[in-house]
Enzyme design. Sequence first.
Site, PDB file in Angstrom:
ATOM      1  N   ASP A  85     102.235  67.580  80.585  1.00 33.17           N
ATOM      2  CA  ASP A  85     100.956  67.905  81.220  1.00 33.17           C
ATOM      3  C   ASP A  85      99.891  68.426  80.237  1.00 33.17           C
ATOM      4  O   ASP A  85      98.707  68.424  80.563  1.00 33.17           O
ATOM      5  CB  ASP A  85     101.156  68.957  82.323  1.00 33.17           C
ATOM      6  CG  ASP A  85     102.185  68.531  83.353  1.00 33.17           C
ATOM      7  OD1 ASP A  85     102.374  67.314  83.528  1.00 33.17           O
ATOM      8  OD2 ASP A  85     102.808  69.413  83.980  1.00 33.17           O
TER       9      ASP A  85
ATOM     10  N   ASP B 142      99.180  71.383  79.650  1.00 29.51           N
ATOM     11  CA  ASP B 142      98.418  72.352  80.450  1.00 29.51           C
ATOM     12  C   ASP B 142      98.674  73.805  80.055  1.00 29.51           C
ATOM     13  O   ASP B 142      98.480  74.707  80.862  1.00 29.51           O
ATOM     14  CB  ASP B 142      98.762  72.153  81.941  1.00 29.51           C
ATOM     15  CG  ASP B 142     100.234  72.411  82.237  1.00 29.51           C
ATOM     16  OD1 ASP B 142     101.034  72.486  81.282  1.00 29.51           O
ATOM     17  OD2 ASP B 142     100.596  72.544  83.413  1.00 29.51           O
TER      18      ASP B 142
ATOM     19  N   ARG C 137     100.666  67.642  87.159  1.00 28.01           N
ATOM     20  CA  ARG C 137     100.764  68.794  88.076  1.00 28.01           C
ATOM     21  C   ARG C 137      99.369  69.218  88.529  1.00 28.01           C
ATOM     22  O   ARG C 137      98.680  68.417  89.124  1.00 28.01           O
ATOM     23  CB  ARG C 137     101.516  69.949  87.417  1.00 28.01           C
ATOM     24  CG  ARG C 137     102.148  70.890  88.444  1.00 28.01           C
ATOM     25  CD  ARG C 137     102.796  72.076  87.767  1.00 28.01           C
ATOM     26  NE  ARG C 137     103.955  71.718  86.999  1.00 28.01           N
ATOM     27  CZ  ARG C 137     105.207  71.971  87.374  1.00 28.01           C
ATOM     28  NH1 ARG C 137     105.439  72.616  88.479  1.00 28.01           N
ATOM     29  NH2 ARG C 137     106.215  71.617  86.613  1.00 28.01           N
TER      30      ARG C 137
ATOM     31  N   ARG D  63     116.837  69.566  67.616  1.00 25.38           N
ATOM     32  CA  ARG D  63     117.359  69.212  66.283  1.00 25.38           C
ATOM     33  C   ARG D  63     116.713  70.094  65.208  1.00 25.38           C
ATOM     34  O   ARG D  63     117.385  70.625  64.320  1.00 25.38           O
ATOM     35  CB  ARG D  63     117.059  67.734  66.008  1.00 25.38           C
ATOM     36  CG  ARG D  63     117.321  67.271  64.593  1.00 25.38           C
ATOM     37  CD  ARG D  63     116.834  65.831  64.465  1.00 25.38           C
ATOM     38  NE  ARG D  63     117.011  65.280  63.145  1.00 25.38           N
ATOM     39  CZ  ARG D  63     116.107  65.379  62.160  1.00 25.38           C
ATOM     40  NH1 ARG D  63     114.986  66.051  62.371  1.00 25.38           N
ATOM     41  NH2 ARG D  63     116.335  64.812  60.994  1.00 25.38           N
TER      42      ARG D  63
ATOM     43  N   ARG E  81     115.358  74.086  86.671  1.00 24.71           N
ATOM     44  CA  ARG E  81     114.498  75.177  87.129  1.00 24.71           C
ATOM     45  C   ARG E  81     115.456  76.178  87.759  1.00 24.71           C
ATOM     46  O   ARG E  81     116.349  75.795  88.513  1.00 24.71           O
ATOM     47  CB  ARG E  81     113.456  74.645  88.098  1.00 24.71           C
ATOM     48  CG  ARG E  81     112.517  73.654  87.382  1.00 24.71           C
ATOM     49  CD  ARG E  81     111.229  73.410  88.126  1.00 24.71           C
ATOM     50  NE  ARG E  81     110.275  72.708  87.271  1.00 24.71           N
ATOM     51  CZ  ARG E  81     110.056  71.388  87.318  1.00 24.71           C
ATOM     52  NH1 ARG E  81     110.702  70.627  88.171  1.00 24.71           N
ATOM     53  NH2 ARG E  81     109.176  70.841  86.518  1.00 24.71           N
TER      54      ARG E  81
ATOM     55  N   GLY F  18     110.376  71.028  83.435  1.00 27.22           N
ATOM     56  CA  GLY F  18     110.388  69.561  83.386  1.00 27.22           C
ATOM     57  C   GLY F  18     110.668  69.077  81.966  1.00 27.22           C
ATOM     58  O   GLY F  18     110.150  69.652  81.016  1.00 27.22           O
TER      59      GLY F  18
ATOM     60  N   ARG G 228      94.784  48.186  95.529  1.00 26.34           N
ATOM     61  CA  ARG G 228      96.208  48.539  95.526  1.00 26.34           C
ATOM     62  C   ARG G 228      96.397  49.899  94.865  1.00 26.34           C
ATOM     63  O   ARG G 228      95.785  50.174  93.827  1.00 26.34           O
ATOM     64  CB  ARG G 228      97.023  47.512  94.726  1.00 26.34           C
ATOM     65  CG  ARG G 228      97.059  46.122  95.335  1.00 26.34           C
ATOM     66  CD  ARG G 228      97.962  46.074  96.569  1.00 26.34           C
ATOM     67  NE  ARG G 228      98.110  44.718  97.083  1.00 26.34           N
ATOM     68  CZ  ARG G 228      97.318  44.175  98.015  1.00 26.34           C
ATOM     69  NH1 ARG G 228      96.305  44.874  98.510  1.00 26.34           N
ATOM     70  NH2 ARG G 228      97.525  42.952  98.442  1.00 26.34           N
TER      71      ARG G 228
END
Length: 320
Positions: free
Chosen positions: A127, A129, A171, A21, A72, A11, A244
Amino acid sequence: MKTIAVLTSGGDAPGMNAAVRGVTRAAIAKGMTVKGVVRGYNGLIEDQIVDLGVRTVSDIIHRGGTILYTARSPLFKTEEGINKAVETCKKHGIEGIVVIGGDGSFRGARDLSLKGIPCIGIPATIDNDISSTEYTIGYDTAMNTAIEMVDRLRDTTQSHDRCSIVEVMGRHAGYLALQTGISCGAVSILVPEIKFDIEKDVIAKIKKIQKTGKQHFIVVVAEGVGGVDKIAEQIEKSTGIESRATILGHVQRGGSPTARDRVMASQMAYKAVDLLEKGIGNRVICLNNGKLIDRDIYEALSIPRSFDEEEYKLATALSI
Ligand code: ADP
Ligand code: F6P
């Protein structure tokens, strides 16, 4: 090493361009030639290689996404795919690669290193993670985007005396949700790492706080928990407060990187090139106790993921 390559994989995350860069310029400054691999590991399999120069990477430090594109690549996980990737490296004289991505991308980098192409991983995912590092490029930008979006929701939530249930990406991890929830004063934060009970931890809490005069509420839900529509229905039914559900989604992945992401990307890139220059591969760059270090990829991937329960307690203590 004379020729190295850089790729972005998995991602995308804001700050990936700053890292591309950084790698390009640091390597050129050391007298190396730099190639860009287009669309992650797919580009290695399909021989999509471009030359990168100091000017090719001009005007990208402030841009989200990745100029190298990302993908991916299921084929890369096969013997056939990885062998094709090695052939492409040989064809272009690529002696080492900087892989910018998440844990999955690092597994690929480990496999390529084992095939004789030394790779250095730079952690980049919104994430945050990756257990081996305290920070991943893109997290700060994504969090600030999420905060801005929830602040906007708060305006309309307050005007209507409503409850907003907001899903934040991440995720399987709840870090982005937790810190967004703390920053936005959420009444409840639901993350996959902490067991919860909707009745007790959300509905009863809202009812209790309602008695103190508060009439609008924000509930932050991590993507790994999901089910925001159902949660909204449950809250409305039990409390009578109009509710909502909003899923923030991919807006969190875009946008101009924050100062933190630009600086971190530049520092990590510089360190990655330094390692390749010394002929060192199979390492990932990690932020550890606030300092940049490098770890063996295999060891880095085996570190178990932890969750800061104290921070969760703090969020709970302040949302009264
Ligand atoms: P991220 O790097 O953000 O965790 P993915 O898990 O989608 O994203 O991984 C990105 C790519 O890395 C995959 O498409 C695949 O090409 C490669 N990859 C992932 N897991 C492995 C693995 N176990 N072995 C080899 N390559 C892998
Ligand atoms: O890893 C980054 C991330 O945005 C996760 O938060 C999310 O679960 C996933 O990628 C979404 O992936 P895709 O872009 O394939 O929908």
